[in-house]
Write an enzyme that holds these catalytic residues in place. Structure first.
Site, PDB file in Angstrom:
ATOM      1  N   GLU A  66       0.839  -1.211   0.000  1.00  0.00           N
ATOM      2  CA  GLU A  66       0.000   0.000   0.000  1.00  0.00           C
ATOM      3  C   GLU A  66       0.869   1.255   0.000  1.00  0.00           C
ATOM      4  O   GLU A  66       0.546   2.244  -0.662  1.00  0.00           O
ATOM      5  CB  GLU A  66      -0.931   0.017   1.222  1.00  0.00           C
ATOM      6  CG  GLU A  66      -1.976  -1.096   1.246  1.00  0.00           C
ATOM      7  CD  GLU A  66      -3.129  -0.882   0.272  1.00  0.00           C
ATOM      8  OE1 GLU A  66      -3.106   0.089  -0.506  1.00  0.00           O
ATOM      9  OE2 GLU A  66      -4.063  -1.726   0.287  1.00  0.00           O
ATOM     10  N   ARG A 101       0.549   3.695  -3.282  1.00  0.00           N
ATOM     11  CA  ARG A 101      -0.107   4.985  -3.046  1.00  0.00           C
ATOM     12  C   ARG A 101       0.910   6.117  -2.947  1.00  0.00           C
ATOM     13  O   ARG A 101       0.845   7.093  -3.693  1.00  0.00           O
ATOM     14  CB  ARG A 101      -0.959   4.948  -1.769  1.00  0.00           C
ATOM     15  CG  ARG A 101      -2.085   3.941  -1.872  1.00  0.00           C
ATOM     16  CD  ARG A 101      -3.079   4.047  -0.715  1.00  0.00           C
ATOM     17  NE  ARG A 101      -3.851   2.814  -0.593  1.00  0.00           N
ATOM     18  CZ  ARG A 101      -5.156   2.741  -0.349  1.00  0.00           C
ATOM     19  NH1 ARG A 101      -5.867   3.827  -0.182  1.00  0.00           N
ATOM     20  NH2 ARG A 101      -5.770   1.575  -0.249  1.00  0.00           N
ATOM     21  N   GLU A 161     -11.997  -0.074 -10.376  1.00  0.00           N
ATOM     22  CA  GLU A 161     -11.581  -1.067 -11.379  1.00  0.00           C
ATOM     23  C   GLU A 161     -12.483  -1.113 -12.621  1.00  0.00           C
ATOM     24  O   GLU A 161     -12.004  -1.345 -13.730  1.00  0.00           O
ATOM     25  CB  GLU A 161     -11.493  -2.465 -10.764  1.00  0.00           C
ATOM     26  CG  GLU A 161     -10.410  -2.611  -9.710  1.00  0.00           C
ATOM     27  CD  GLU A 161     -10.769  -1.976  -8.368  1.00  0.00           C
ATOM     28  OE1 GLU A 161     -11.972  -1.725  -8.125  1.00  0.00           O
ATOM     29  OE2 GLU A 161      -9.855  -1.709  -7.575  1.00  0.00           O
ATOM     30  N   ASP A 204      -4.771  -9.844  -7.738  1.00  0.00           N
ATOM     31  CA  ASP A 204      -5.022  -8.997  -8.913  1.00  0.00           C
ATOM     32  C   ASP A 204      -3.820  -8.314  -9.562  1.00  0.00           C
ATOM     33  O   ASP A 204      -3.408  -8.652 -10.671  1.00  0.00           O
ATOM     34  CB  ASP A 204      -6.098  -7.944  -8.574  1.00  0.00           C
ATOM     35  CG  ASP A 204      -5.937  -7.335  -7.172  1.00  0.00           C
ATOM     36  OD1 ASP A 204      -4.876  -7.514  -6.550  1.00  0.00           O
ATOM     37  OD2 ASP A 204      -6.880  -6.673  -6.711  1.00  0.00           O
TER      38      ASP A 204
END
Ligand code: NAG
Ligand code: NAG
Length: 589
Positions: A178, A182, A494, A316
């Site tokens: 993360e 980010r 998405e 993913d």
């Protein structure tokens, strides 16, 4: 409570209060207000850490260098757009303006209610820090403001960046994934998008990169994905974890590669190249050759302990990063084509399926597959919002790896998510749901009976006749859906991400209308007095607002809505590659 115990508790409280005030008097608290006092008790490192000076425990014997040479010609991704009619232009600009207004409103809410915190709470007007308290929303939204030309807001945010210390954090465990996608992605992309004009962006990215690099300092140089950074700073012993999520392991490559390209220091690239080598080494020896399981035992370097495979959450972006890394490296490392092609061939065989729909749409959903003890595959026919990125990825892969037959697969995956949006009363796809796979994709003719059978298959304990209609009604199931396993919508990007990519690939204007429908549905259901909020139930026409707005709302969701209504050369897919947080990085030309 026993009196003695009560006194003990009281003493503890007094002691804690004393320590807490000592900590304030000593001025140990950082510029950012901690959201949870317990995470800021004395004993934690509150000052900047010079990460470059932390001695390396396990130095590499030779550094894997960035590939050199002239980038190879990668086939074009974007459609050759013709001249736009006046009418289309008017319509597009109106939509573009509407997206920008929503962004500005969300930004104002953040600035007023949560300045320098991680995220605003869009119903209560409070704030939350779940990404280390380093102004996640601000860093994540910087490049969106640059793209939208919001110069004043951008300037303010950039100035505030000086106050953020990326070498330390409020939480004891750093989520390396993360933090990379980010913060590191946001800083690097804003640096690229503003033409390298603002050196503070690269300086902050390097500070943060040097911190994250220490998470790779283990015997085989494989990263600790949930990392005790203080132990890292204090030279404690480190080893790779027993269980990591494959997405968290595989989605660091773009950001670390770009950092090496921009700083000229190969060490960041070396760190992620070793991870890619692991994926290559094990690609054909997992339970489903070509794919990697959701969980990996990194300590034992075992890719076979888990037998669950999916393009949904937790796996993913592992897959998404192969074609993207190929582009960022100018096609100079053949490994990434091999990793992608092996994965996509397997996914077409086992993960993608055609669901039963009332209007017999020729669409695909990417599900989850488990291999059981008897070595049989079991398809779990779930439709996850997170897996909607797949259509865009397959579209990009079809172009850059010259696999034209995959373009229709991409189109059908995108249409699968559009169908899920259209099916819900709110017009928004839920976080996860179950549908009915047609075992023979050529024989997928709708009947109410097949749907009802599917609904009952999910609920083996119910008796058929009495229950099915009641179940459909009570669960608010749209035709074709057998269950809604997570009814929330978390402002996720998405679906619009893939619609945007397919539009840039095909120029098909129906996708603009699909995007606009999605946007209107989202605004209608998520708007609060100050901003937009995640909602509890997409099958509800007036869904409950759950007071959450993660930083990806302004970093990703609104950026993709803005870009689909922009001129096609604004952040062209032939010049930029988006990380999994929608931060565009410049491709070598
Ligand atoms: C896996 O096997 C396929 C088919 O034999 C082969 O083409 C591919 O190169 C192998 N992949 C790796 C990473 O070794
Ligand atoms: C245009 O896009 C829509 C939505 O994805 C799709 O259903 C339709 O088949 C596409 N049209 C063409 C000609 O590809």
């Amino acid at each position: 409570m026993q009196p003695l115990f009560r006194r003990f508790v009281l003493l503890c409280v007094i002691a804690a209060l004393g320590l807490l005030s000592l900590y304030h008097i000593a001025g140990w608290d950082s510029k950012l207000q901690p959201s949870r006092p317990s995470s800021s008790l004395p004993g934690r490192i509150k000052h900047s850490v010079k990460w470059k000076d932390v001695p390396v425990r396990y130095p590499v014997t030779s550094t894997i260098a960035l590939p050199s040479g002239t980038p190879s010609a990668i086939p074009r991704i974007q459609h050759e757009f013709g001249i736009e009619t006046d009418g289309n232009k008017q319509k597009r600009l109106k939509r573009l303006g509407a997206v920008k207004q929503v962004f500005l409103r969300s930004w104002m809410a953040y600035r007023e209610h949560a300045w320098l915190q991680d995220e605003v709470s869009p119903v209560s007007g409070g704030f939350k820090n779940q990404f280390g308290g380093r102004a996640a929303t601000l860093v994540d939204a910087l490049d969106t403001m640059a793209i939208m030309g919001l110069d004043k807001e951008f300037g303010q945010a950039l100035a505030a960046l000086k106050q953020i210390d990326f070498t330390t954090t409020e939480t004891s465990t750093v989520n390396v994934f993360e933090t990379t996608i980010r913060y590191l992605g946001g800083l690097l992309s804003t640096y690229d998008l503003t033409g390298g004009k603002h050196s503070i962006l690269l300086n902050k990215a390097t500070e943060l990169g040097d911190m994250l690099y220490v998470a790779f300092d283990t015997p085989h140089r494989l990263p600790i994905t949930r990392w005790d950074w203080e132990n890292g700073a204090l030279s404690g012993s480190q080893e790779a974890p027993v269980s990591v999520l494959s997405a968290e392991l595989g989605s660091l490559s773009l950001e670390f590669t770009r950092l090496s390209q921009l700083t000229g220091d190969d060490k960041y690239y070396d760190a992620v190249a070793r991870v890619s080598n692991q994926f290559e080494k094990h690609q054909n020896s997992t339970s489903i050759p070509g794919l990697w399981p959701v969980r990996i035992n990194l300590l034992a370097e075992s890719f076979t302990v888990d037998r669950t495979f999916s393009f949904g959450g937790m796996s993913d972006s592992l897959y998404e990063y192969f074609p993207k890394q190929h582009m960022l490296l100018g096609g100079l490392v053949p490994q990434y084509r091999k990793l992608y092609v092996g994965a996509i061939e397997a996914a077409k065989r086992v993960l993608f399926f055609r669901p039963l729909t009332p209007d017999n749409r020729d669409i695909l959903v990417s599900g989850t597959v488990r291999k059981n003890a008897a070595d049989h595959f079991k398809l779990q026919p779930e439709a996850q919002h997170l897996a909607c990125f797949a259509g865009g990825m397959v579209g990009i892969g079809a172009k850059i790896f010259d696999r034209p037959e995959d373009l229709d697969v991409a189109r059908r995956l995108v249409d699968g998510c559009i169908w899920a949006y259209e099916s819900m009363p709110s017009g928004i796809m839920p976080e996860s749901s179950s549908v009915i796979p047609c075992h023979d994709p050529e024989d997928c003719e709708w009947s109410r009976q097949k749907w009802y059978d599917g609904v009952m298959d999910q609920r083996p304990l119910h008796s058929y006749r009495d229950d099915v209609e009641k179940i459909v009604e009570e669960n608010n199931l749209a035709p074709g859906f057998t269950d809604i396993t997570d009814r929330r919508f978390l402002l996720r990007p998405e679906a619009i991400e893939s619609v945007f990519i397919m539009y840039r690939i095909t120029g098909n204007t129906t996708l603009l209308d699909n995007a606009w429908e999605m946007f209107q549905a989202i605004i209608a259901s998520t708007s609060t007095d100050i901003s937009n909020s995640a909602i509890a139930d997409v099958t509800d026409l007036e869904p409950e607002l759950i007071d959450e707005c993660e930083s990806f709302w302004m970093a990703e969701t609104l950026k993709y809505f803005y870009l689909i209504f922009s001129e096609p050369d604004v952040v062209s897919l032939d010049e930029w590659v988006f990380n999994t947080e929608a931060h565009p990085l410049r491709r070598p030309q």
